[in-house]
Design a protein around this motif. Structure first.
Motif, PDB file in Angstrom:
ATOM      1  N   LEU A   1      12.003  -1.645  13.968  1.00  0.00           N
ATOM      2  CA  LEU A   1      11.415  -0.488  14.666  1.00  0.00           C
ATOM      3  C   LEU A   1      10.321   0.155  13.824  1.00  0.00           C
ATOM      4  O   LEU A   1       9.325   0.655  14.353  1.00  0.00           O
ATOM      5  N   ARG A   2      10.504   0.142  12.498  1.00  0.00           N
ATOM      6  CA  ARG A   2       9.488   0.710  11.598  1.00  0.00           C
ATOM      7  C   ARG A   2       8.176  -0.087  11.740  1.00  0.00           C
ATOM      8  O   ARG A   2       7.099   0.490  11.843  1.00  0.00           O
TER       9      ARG A   2
ATOM     10  N   LEU B   1       7.361  -2.002  14.344  1.00  0.00           N
ATOM     11  CA  LEU B   1       6.868  -1.876  15.714  1.00  0.00           C
ATOM     12  C   LEU B   1       6.172  -0.525  15.913  1.00  0.00           C
ATOM     13  O   LEU B   1       5.105  -0.457  16.535  1.00  0.00           O
ATOM     14  N   ARG B   2       6.761   0.521  15.362  1.00  0.00           N
ATOM     15  CA  ARG B   2       6.176   1.863  15.467  1.00  0.00           C
ATOM     16  C   ARG B   2       4.775   1.883  14.851  1.00  0.00           C
ATOM     17  O   ARG B   2       3.823   2.378  15.443  1.00  0.00           O
ATOM     18  N   LYS B   3       4.688   1.298  13.640  1.00  0.00           N
ATOM     19  CA  LYS B   3       3.403   1.265  12.952  1.00  0.00           C
ATOM     20  C   LYS B   3       2.387   0.398  13.717  1.00  0.00           C
ATOM     21  O   LYS B   3       1.212   0.757  13.834  1.00  0.00           O
TER      22      LYS B   3
ATOM     23  N   VAL C   1       2.297  -0.207  16.939  1.00  0.00           N
ATOM     24  CA  VAL C   1       1.878   0.514  18.149  1.00  0.00           C
ATOM     25  C   VAL C   1       0.829   1.567  17.780  1.00  0.00           C
ATOM     26  O   VAL C   1      -0.222   1.672  18.429  1.00  0.00           O
ATOM     27  N   LEU C   2       1.102   2.325  16.725  1.00  0.00           N
ATOM     28  CA  LEU C   2       0.165   3.389  16.305  1.00  0.00           C
ATOM     29  C   LEU C   2      -1.168   2.792  15.857  1.00  0.00           C
ATOM     30  O   LEU C   2      -2.232   3.360  16.119  1.00  0.00           O
TER      31      LEU C   2
ATOM     32  N   ALA D   1       6.853  -1.354  24.085  1.00  0.00           N
ATOM     33  CA  ALA D   1       5.818  -1.166  23.051  1.00  0.00           C
ATOM     34  C   ALA D   1       4.417  -1.332  23.642  1.00  0.00           C
ATOM     35  O   ALA D   1       3.497  -0.582  23.293  1.00  0.00           O
TER      36      ALA D   1
ATOM     37  N   LEU E   1      11.811   0.138   2.843  1.00  0.00           N
ATOM     38  CA  LEU E   1      11.834  -1.023   3.732  1.00  0.00           C
ATOM     39  C   LEU E   1      12.283  -0.640   5.136  1.00  0.00           C
ATOM     40  O   LEU E   1      11.828  -1.214   6.118  1.00  0.00           O
ATOM     41  N   VAL E   2      13.204   0.297   5.210  1.00  0.00           N
ATOM     42  CA  VAL E   2      13.783   0.628   6.516  1.00  0.00           C
ATOM     43  C   VAL E   2      13.441   2.028   7.009  1.00  0.00           C
ATOM     44  O   VAL E   2      13.632   2.338   8.177  1.00  0.00           O
TER      45      VAL E   2
ATOM     46  N   ASP F   1      10.521   4.946   7.303  1.00  0.00           N
ATOM     47  CA  ASP F   1       9.147   5.418   7.198  1.00  0.00           C
ATOM     48  C   ASP F   1       9.138   6.899   7.538  1.00  0.00           C
ATOM     49  O   ASP F   1       8.652   7.733   6.811  1.00  0.00           O
TER      50      ASP F   1
ATOM     51  N   PHE G   1      12.896   9.664  12.661  1.00  0.00           N
ATOM     52  CA  PHE G   1      12.976   8.472  13.518  1.00  0.00           C
ATOM     53  C   PHE G   1      14.191   7.624  13.128  1.00  0.00           C
ATOM     54  O   PHE G   1      14.975   7.201  13.999  1.00  0.00           O
TER      55      PHE G   1
ATOM     56  N   LEU H   1      11.889   5.228  20.154  1.00  0.00           N
ATOM     57  CA  LEU H   1      10.620   4.635  19.700  1.00  0.00           C
ATOM     58  C   LEU H   1       9.434   5.291  20.413  1.00  0.00           C
ATOM     59  O   LEU H   1       8.455   5.705  19.772  1.00  0.00           O
TER      60      LEU H   1
ATOM     61  N   VAL I   1       6.394   7.560  18.636  1.00  0.00           N
ATOM     62  CA  VAL I   1       4.956   7.208  18.607  1.00  0.00           C
ATOM     63  C   VAL I   1       4.115   8.245  19.357  1.00  0.00           C
ATOM     64  O   VAL I   1       2.999   8.551  18.947  1.00  0.00           O
TER      65      VAL I   1
ATOM     66  N   SER J   1       1.230  10.467  17.746  1.00  0.00           N
ATOM     67  CA  SER J   1      -0.106  10.438  18.356  1.00  0.00           C
ATOM     68  C   SER J   1      -0.596  11.851  18.659  1.00  0.00           C
ATOM     69  O   SER J   1      -1.766  12.165  18.470  1.00  0.00           O
TER      70      SER J   1
END
Lengths: 254, 70
Positions: A85-86, A88-90, A92-93, A234, B14-15, B17, B21, B58, B62, B66
Motif C-alpha cells: 500500500l505504501r 501504491l499510495r506513492k 498514485v500520487l 488505484a 519499509l512499511v 511512510d 495511513f 488508500l 491519497v 492531494s
C-alpha cells in the motif's frame, strides 16, 4: 518440495518486478561509485553486501518454515499489505503529479556530485567508494529480501519462485548495467511501482485474510480478484487526486 | 546504538511512510479480525469487507495528501 503453481507464477512475477525496481535504484548509485571512485570499491562493496544479504536469507528463510503457516500469513501478510500500500499510495500520487517522479538521471548526477566532493582516497583502498556501494546494496537488498520472504512465506514452496523472480531481476539489471554503463532512466519506474504495489497489496490482503481464517470467495482465485480490485481503485484514484490537487491533465505513470 | 537506531528506522521505513495511513490499515485488520472471531461461521463477505476497507483507506489517504498539496 511441492510448489503450488496457482500461487507460483504471480509470486515469481511480483518478486521479479519489485526486485527489479530496487536493483535499478541500487545500480544508479553503484555506477556513480564506479565512474567517480573506481570499480574496485564499487564491486567489492556491492559483493560484500550481496554476500551478507545471502547470509540473512539463509539464516531467516528456513526458520520461517518452522513457524505455523497461519501465524506467518497474518504477520507477513500484514507487513506485505503495509509495504504494498505504501508503494501504491506513492505511485498514485506520482502518477497524479502530486509528488515528483523518481528520476534515475537526477539521482545519478546528485550521487556523482557528492562522491566527487568527498575528495580523493588516501591509499589504494577507497573507503568512500566501498562504503557507498555497500550501503546502497544493503538498503535496496534488504527491501528485496523482505519482498522475497513476504511474497514467498504465504504458502508451501513459494520461497522458491519468489527467490527465482528476485535472482532473475538481479541478473537482468546487472546485465543491462554491464552493457549500457549508465543509469536505467528509461525504465518506467512509476508504472512498475504501480503494478508492484497492486500485486503486493493483493497478496498482503489475501495472506491477512488467510491468517485470520476468513473465507475467500473463489479460494485462491480471489488473489486475481483482489489484484483487479486494487488496480481499479488505484487507477480511479489517479484522476481524482489530479483534480483535487489541481495538477490538470499531467500524466505521469512513467 | 545509533547504528541500531538507524537500521530500525530503515526497517520501519519499509512499511510506514504515513503513520496515520499505516495505523488505519492495521486498525482495519484488527477490526475485521475481531468481527470475524465473533461470527459463528466464516462468511465470504467478511473477506470482501477487508478489501473494501483497505481500498477506502488508500483512497482517503491519497485524496487527503492531494488536497494538502494544493
Amino acid at each position: 518440495m511441492t510448489v503450488d503453481w496457482i500461487h507460483a507464477w504471480p509470486t515469481a512475477l511480483a518478486a521479479f518486478l519489485a526486485s527489479a525496481v530496487e536493483f535499478v535504484e541500487a545500480l544508479t548509485v553503484v555506477l556513480a561509485v564506479g565512474a567517480i571512485r573506481g570499480w574496485r570499491g564499487a564491486l567489492t562493496g556491492t559483493s560484500a553486501a550481496l554476500a551478507l544479504l545471502l547470509a540473512v536469507v539463509l539464516m531467516f528463510g528456513p526458520a520461517l518454515t518452522r513457524i505455523p503457516l497461519q501465524d506467518v500469513q497474518l504477520v507477513v501478510g500484514g507487513l506485505l499489505l503495509l509495504f504494498g500500500l505504501r508503494w501504491l499510495r506513492k505511485a498514485v500520487l506520482r502518477a497524479a503529479g502530486v509528488i515528483p517522479l523518481h528520476d534515475e538521471t537526477v539521482a545519478y548526477e546528485r550521487e556523482t556530485g557528492s562522491l566527487r566532493a568527498a575528495g580523493p582516497s588516501d591509499g589504494a583502498w577507497d573507503a568512500v567508494g566501498f562504503a557507498t556501494a555497500f550501503k546502497i546494496t544493503m538498503l535496496e537488498g534488504l527491501e528485496v529480501v523482505f519482498i522475497v520472504i513476504a511474497v514467498g512465506a504465504g504458502g508451501a514452496g513459494l520461497l522458491v519462485p519468489a527467490s527465482v523472480g528476485a535472482v532473475a531481476a538481479l541478473l537482468l539489471v546487472a546485465a543491462l548495467g554491464l552493457i549500457l554503463h549508465r543509469p536505467l532512466s528509461t525504465v518506467p519506474e512509476n508504472a512498475l511501482k504501480f503494478v508492484v504495489g497492486v500485486l503486493l497489496a493483493a497478496f498482503g490482503t489475501f495472506w491477512v485474510g488467510e491468517g485470520i481464517s476468513l473465507d475467500w470467495p473463489g479460494a485462491d482465485w480471489s488473489i486475481l480478484g483482489l489484484t483487479l480490485g486494487f488496480l481499479a481503485v488505484a487507477s480511479l484514484a489517479v484522476p481524482l487526486c489530479r483534480r483535487r490537487a489541481g495538477t490538470g491533465q499531467f500524466l505521469a505513470l512513467r | 546504538m545509533n547504528a541500531i537506531r538507524a537500521i530500525a528506522r530503515e526497517l520501519l521505513g519499509l512499511v510506514v511512510d504515513d503513520v496515520g495511513f499505516a495505523a488505519a490499515t492495521l486498525g482495519w485488520i484488527a477490526f475485521v479480525w475481531v468481527f470475524a472471531t465473533m461470527a459463528p461461521q466464516p462468511v465470504p463477505w467478511m473477506a470482501i469487507l477487508l478489501f473494501c476497507g483497505v481500498a477506502a483507506i488508500l483512497v482517503e489517504s491519497v485524496l487527503r495528501r492531494s488536497g494538502a498539496a494544493r
